[in-house]
Structure formats: structure tokens, C-alpha cells
Design an enzyme around this catalytic site. Structure first.
Site, short mmCIF file in Angstrom:
data_model
loop_
_atom_site.label_atom_id
_atom_site.label_comp_id
_atom_site.label_asym_id
_atom_site.label_seq_id
_atom_site.Cartn_x
_atom_site.Cartn_y
_atom_site.Cartn_z
N HIS A 176 -5.64 -5.31 41.23
CA HIS A 176 -4.68 -5.28 42.35
C HIS A 176 -3.31 -5.83 41.94
O HIS A 176 -2.32 -5.57 42.60
CB HIS A 176 -5.24 -5.98 43.59
CG HIS A 176 -5.16 -7.47 43.58
ND1 HIS A 176 -6.05 -8.26 42.90
CD2 HIS A 176 -4.29 -8.31 44.15
CE1 HIS A 176 -5.73 -9.53 43.08
NE2 HIS A 176 -4.65 -9.60 43.83
N LYS A 180 1.16 -4.75 42.85
CA LYS A 180 2.18 -5.66 43.39
C LYS A 180 3.57 -5.13 43.06
O LYS A 180 3.81 -4.69 41.94
CB LYS A 180 2.02 -7.07 42.79
CG LYS A 180 0.79 -7.81 43.32
CD LYS A 180 0.75 -9.23 42.76
CE LYS A 180 -0.57 -9.91 43.07
NZ LYS A 180 -0.68 -10.43 44.42
N GLU A 214 -2.88 -21.04 41.30
CA GLU A 214 -3.33 -20.98 42.70
C GLU A 214 -3.61 -22.39 43.20
O GLU A 214 -4.09 -23.23 42.44
CB GLU A 214 -4.62 -20.17 42.80
CG GLU A 214 -4.46 -18.72 42.42
CD GLU A 214 -5.75 -17.95 42.70
OE1 GLU A 214 -5.84 -17.32 43.75
OE2 GLU A 214 -6.67 -18.02 41.86
N ASP A 233 -12.42 -14.04 35.87
CA ASP A 233 -11.91 -13.68 37.19
C ASP A 233 -10.42 -13.32 37.15
O ASP A 233 -9.96 -12.46 37.90
CB ASP A 233 -12.12 -14.88 38.14
CG ASP A 233 -11.74 -14.58 39.57
OD1 ASP A 233 -12.17 -13.54 40.08
OD2 ASP A 233 -11.00 -15.38 40.18
N HIS A 238 -5.97 -9.73 35.29
CA HIS A 238 -4.59 -9.86 35.80
C HIS A 238 -3.62 -10.36 34.72
O HIS A 238 -2.55 -9.79 34.52
CB HIS A 238 -4.54 -10.80 37.00
CG HIS A 238 -5.49 -10.45 38.11
ND1 HIS A 238 -5.81 -9.15 38.43
CD2 HIS A 238 -6.20 -11.21 38.97
CE1 HIS A 238 -6.67 -9.14 39.45
NE2 HIS A 238 -6.92 -10.39 39.78
N LYS A 336 -7.34 -22.66 39.42
CA LYS A 336 -7.48 -22.95 40.85
C LYS A 336 -7.11 -24.41 41.05
O LYS A 336 -7.25 -25.24 40.15
CB LYS A 336 -8.93 -22.76 41.30
CG LYS A 336 -9.49 -21.36 41.06
CD LYS A 336 -9.37 -20.50 42.29
CE LYS A 336 -10.03 -19.16 42.10
NZ LYS A 336 -9.36 -18.10 42.87
C1 BG6 Z 1 -8.65 -12.02 42.58
C2 BG6 Z 1 -9.54 -13.15 42.18
O1 BG6 Z 1 -8.77 -10.95 41.69
O2 BG6 Z 1 -7.29 -12.46 42.59
C3 BG6 Z 1 -9.34 -14.35 43.09
O3 BG6 Z 1 -10.89 -12.73 42.22
C4 BG6 Z 1 -7.89 -14.73 43.17
O4 BG6 Z 1 -10.11 -15.46 42.62
C5 BG6 Z 1 -7.03 -13.51 43.50
O5 BG6 Z 1 -7.74 -15.74 44.16
C6 BG6 Z 1 -5.56 -13.84 43.41
O6 BG6 Z 1 -4.82 -12.75 43.89
P1 BG6 Z 1 -3.36 -12.95 44.50
O7 BG6 Z 1 -2.94 -11.57 44.84
O8 BG6 Z 1 -3.52 -13.84 45.69
O9 BG6 Z 1 -2.53 -13.60 43.43
#
Ligand code: BG6
Length: 486
Positions: A176, A180, A214, A233, A238, A336
Site C-alpha cells: 500500500h 501513497k 510509528e 512486516d 515498504h 513501533k
Molecule cells: C502495514 C503494517 O503494512 O503498514 C502495519 O502491517 C503498519 O504494521 C502499517 O502499521 C503502516 O502503514 P501506514 O500507511 O500507516 O504508514
């Protein structure tokens, strides 16, 4: 191959957390702006035995919770609900899957997009059932949520299972982050301007830092997260995607093959981190109790309710071994319960080769910050003369050329990742999705790090929630004369 916009979207896992938080609200956003194909129908499925009315209620609640009041409109919601039907299905029960396939056959009216947002262990059997029902040939596409596996071997297994039924160009692996705006803007910045590209290499850039921080903990997803950890994860997907888009060569076109070929070359150029390098090139951490913005929060093990050796933080010193980037460290970190939420890419240029102002003048290297979250911002730091009549030589200050994209595009509604990704999948454009060879190359590199940790006996070091990871993550970078941007 001609691709038509899909007229049927089938969401597996539609009662799950992702659907409620992101997928259904994003479909509402597309509906509201008239962007869904006119005849699109949406068939949602999940294990829960809900009626169409009860599922409509969960859609309404998701929209209520996730869409701002100014964008909510009962007429648009009703129009979205009119497209949606719900049918329960137990994925481990062939009869139940066959019944679902019958409904899909009945509703078929052109191209179909399947979105698998279930546990990945079901992907192969869902695809097999679709294949057996003749519902997976040309004119169908499948979107797969991460994690695609736990390591290279399991990702190959999932990819093989799905690939037995769907041809690769019809498989859309979701990361995802690629949906963005800020990530796409990185491409716009690099390849829509002539200013930066001539400087985008080892001769001009001293170091690159990519941070995805995060403040949240595991948010009730402990069972999944504990089998995954920060590396699987976040980093495997990402952060490595951000690294690819930062480091890749200019693709010849903005199309799926050209862009993904260039990203793949970057992944294949990543220098392996072996046991001998593990301690100097990587850090794993796990948060203990602490405070985030003044609020006390429990440690990871307390949140989980059991002991665990899973990392909630990882920092790496990576190298892209090719002509463009030889010798430039790419520092990656994610975790995290860090002090603030931010996603950014920071490139520090090399220092001036010689200072005509003498050693007294403090001249810092220029730097380019591309911030994606919490707000989109691009900022270039330059050295400027500090105003004044100093007679003992010029004094310098760092000033920033700041572009606040939030202000610059105030009138434009901010899109969610899934609005972009759904539109692209419905229209059959795979540029912002991950190809099989990319996922597998990323796993191969990450597997190497896990093996190195095992061989070197490395385990996560504690860090209190609300700090930037274990102290060794500072040492990782400072021993090379660099520091984390904070
Ligand atoms: C997800 C992870 O792919 O991305 C999560 O599984 C994480 O653990 C999230 O919190 C973060 O996404 P974003 O868009 O909030 O940065």
C-alpha cells in the site's frame, strides 16, 4: 492484450480489519467522486454469516468511522451499498467456495478483479477454486495482500499456487506504500525535474536515510505481528520499495515492466549482510514499557501477554553495489512505539570539496528531505550567510527551501492508497503493484539477514517505548561519522 475496466470486484476477507479500516472507506471515496466503473458490482465475502442488510450496516459504520464528516453523504453511501452484495464463505470448505463461485458466475458481466485480503495460506486454494470454476482466465485479475510468505521458500509456494491459475501479468501484489501520493511524488521529483538527477549518485550523495517510524504498538494484531516482526512486516516490503524508488535508474517509460525492471535491479544489487557483518550492519530491538507523548504505554511482551523474541524495531546499514551507488550507505530503520510518526527519505550531499572561507566557517553539507508522513513535504537545506558585519570572516547558517505540499495543494482532496490501487487494478494497470521477482529478491536478501542473526546469535535488544530504538542503532551509524536525522 486489451484490458477492460472490471465490472465485478470480489473482496475476500471483507469483514476483516483491513476492509473496515481501508478498503470499504476507499471504495466510498471513489463512489463519491464518480470514479468507479459505472456498472461495477462488488461481491464481498467473509466467514461471518451476515445478511446483505447486516453487511451494509458494517459498511455504513466503516464509512462513518473513517471518512470525515464533510465528505460523508447519504446519497453516495446508498449508491455504494446498491453495488454491494455479501455472501459468507468458509475458505477451507470446498462446497462453500463452490457456492461462492456460482454466485460469481451469475454476476459476471465482463472483467473481474478478485481482492484476496485473507490469511495468505488460503490464497492457493481460493485461486484453485476460481480456476476450477473457469473464473480465472483472461479478463480476470487478482490482488494479493501482504504478507506474501514468511521467507523466500513460503513466498515461492504462495506465488506458485496463485501462478498455477493466474498469469503473472494478471497478479497484482499490493504494497500500500506504492499507492501513497508521496511515494508517487518521489518519482515525479526525480524524473519530472532536471535539477536533481545529475546529482543523484555516489559522486554527489554521501548517505541516504529511510525512516518509517510509528508511535503505535501492535494494535490488537499481536498474533499476526509476533510471527512477523518489523523486518517482515515493514522492511521486506515498504522500506525496500522506498529504497528501490530512490535508488533505481530512470525507467524508459512509466509502465509496469519498465518501472519494475529497474526496481528489481536495485534489489539484486543489495549487498548481502552475513554473520560477520551482522553486528556492524544491523540492529534488532523490542520495546519495553515507556511513554509516548507523555502517555504511559506497556511493553511489547505485556501487550502480547507472553514472552517473545520478535523484533519491533530494525535498523540496517545497506549498500546498493552498482556504479551509481558504490560506497554510499543506505541507512534503513523502522519500528513501533517510536517517539513520533514519520516516513521520510533523507539524502545528504557531499561536503564542498574545499572551503574558501577557512576552517572557522561551519559549512554543513546540503540535504534533501522527502517527507511522506505525517504530511508531505520536500525540503532542501542550503548554507546561507548569517546577516551581519562580521569582520573575522563570514558566518553561515542552514536555511531550508521548503515545499509544503499540503498547503500547495490545499484544494485537492488527499486520496487514500487504496483509492489509487483499486482504480489501477480495476483498470488493469500494474505499475504500482509488486512483481513476483521483486518480492522474491526482497525475501532472499531479508532471509540472508535472518540467517546472519541466527549464526551470530543476535537477538533483539530492549528499548523503552518512546525512544528511537536501542542505543546500538545510534552506534550503527555514528561509527561511520553519520547521525540519524531527528
Ligand atoms: C502495514 C503494517 O503494512 O503498514 C502495519 O502491517 C503498519 O504494521 C502499517 O502499521 C503502516 O502503514 P501506514 O500507511 O500507516 O504508514
Amino acid at each position: 492484450m486489451t484490458v477492460h475496466a472490471a465490472n465485478l470486484l470480489v473482496i475476500f476477507g471483507a469483514t476483516g480489519d483491513l476492509a473496515q479500516r481501508m478498503l470499504l472507506p476507499s471504495l466510498y471515496g471513489l463512489q463519491r467522486d464518480g470514479l468507479l466503473p459505472q456498472r461495477l458490482r462488488i461481491l464481498c465475502t467473509g466467514r461471518s454469516a451476515l445478511s446483505d442488510e447486516a453487511f451494509a450496516q458494517t459498511v455504513s459504520e466503516a464509512v462513518e468511522r473513517r471518512v470525515s464528516a464533510s465528505e460523508r453523504d447519504p446519497a453516495h453511501l446508498a449508491a455504494l451499498l446498491a453495488r454491494i452484495r455479501y455472501q459468507p464463505a468458509a475458505l477451507d470448505d470446498p462446497a462453500s467456495l463452490a457456492a461462492l463461485c456460482e454466485t460469481i458466475c451469475e454476476q459476471r458481466d465482463g472483467d473481474i478483479v478478485y481482492h484476496l485480503s485473507t490469511a495468505p495460506r488460503f490464497y492457493a486454494q481460493i485461486c484453485a477454486a476460481l480456476g476450477a470454476a473457469n473464473l480465472a482466465g483472461p479478463g480476470t485479475r487478482v490482488m494479493l495482500e501482504k504478507p506474501i510468505g514468511h521467507d523466500l521458500a513460503s513466498s515461492v509456494e504462495i506465488n506458485e499456487g496463485v501462478g498455477r491459475v493466474f498469469a503473472e501479468e494478471r497478479i497484482f501484489r499490493v504494497d500500500h506504500y506504492l499507492g501513497k501520493e508521496g511515494v508517487q511524488n518521489l518519482l515525479a521529483l526525480r524524473f519530472g525535474n532536471s535539477l536533481f538527477e545529475p546529482l543523484w549518485d555516489a559522486r554527489h550523495i554521501a548517505q541516504v536515510q529511510i525512516t518509517v517510524a510509528e508511535t503505535v504498538g501492535v494494535e490488537g494484531r499481536g498474533d499476526y505481528y509476533d510471527t512477523s516482526g518489523a523486518m517482515r512486516d515493514m522492511l521486506q516490503n515498504h522500506l525496500l520499495q522506498l529504497l528501490c524508488l530512490t535508488a533505481m535508474e530512470p525507467p524508459s517509460q512509466f509502465d509496469p515492466s519498465a518501472v519494475r525492471n529497474e526496481k528489481l535491479k536495485v534489489l539484486r544489487s543489495l549487498r548481502p549482510i552475513d554473520a560477520a557483518d551482522a553486528a556492524s550492519h544491523s540492529v534488532a530491538g523490542q520495546y519495553t514499557a515507556g511513554a509516548i507523548e507523555g502517555v504511559a504505554v506497556p511493553g511489547y511482551r505485556d501487550e502480547l501477554g507472553r514472552s517473545s523474541g520478535t523484533e519491533t524495531f530494525v535498523a540496517l546499514r545497506a549498500h546498493v553495489d552498482n556504479w551509481r551507488w558504490s560506497g554510499v550507505p543506505f541507512y534503513l530503520r523502522t519500528g513501533k512505539r517510536l517517539p513520533s510518526r514519520c516516513t521520510e527519505i533523507w539524502l545528504q550531499f557531499r561536503a564542498v570539496p574545499y572551503s574558501i572561507f577557512g576552517s572557522e566557517a561551519r559549512i554543513e553539507p546540503n540535504a534533501l528531505l522527502i517527507q511522506l508522513q505525517p504530511e508531505e513535504r520536500i525540503s532542501l537545506t542550503l548554507m546561507s550567510k548569517t546577516p551581519g558585519l562580521d569582520r573575522s570572516g563570514l558566518k553561515f547558517s542552514q536555511v531550508a527551501l521548503d515545499l509544503d505540499l499540503h498547503d500547495a495543494f490545499e484544494q485537492v482532496r488527499k486520496r487514500t492508497s487504496y483509492e489509487r490501487l483499486y482504480l489501477d487494478a480495476l483498470e488493469g494497470n500494474g505499475t504500482l503493484f509488486v512483481r513476483r521477482d521483486e518480492t522474491e529478491a526482497a525475501w532472499q536478501w531479508v532471509d540472508g539477514i535472518f540467517n546472519a542473526w541466527k549464526e551470530a546469535g543476535m537477538t533483539p535488544k530492549n528499548y523503552p517505548a518512546g525512544t528511537w530504538g536501542p542505543a546500538s542503532s545510534v552506534a550503527l551509524i555514528e561509527r561511520h561519522g553519520h547521525s540519524w536525522r531527528e
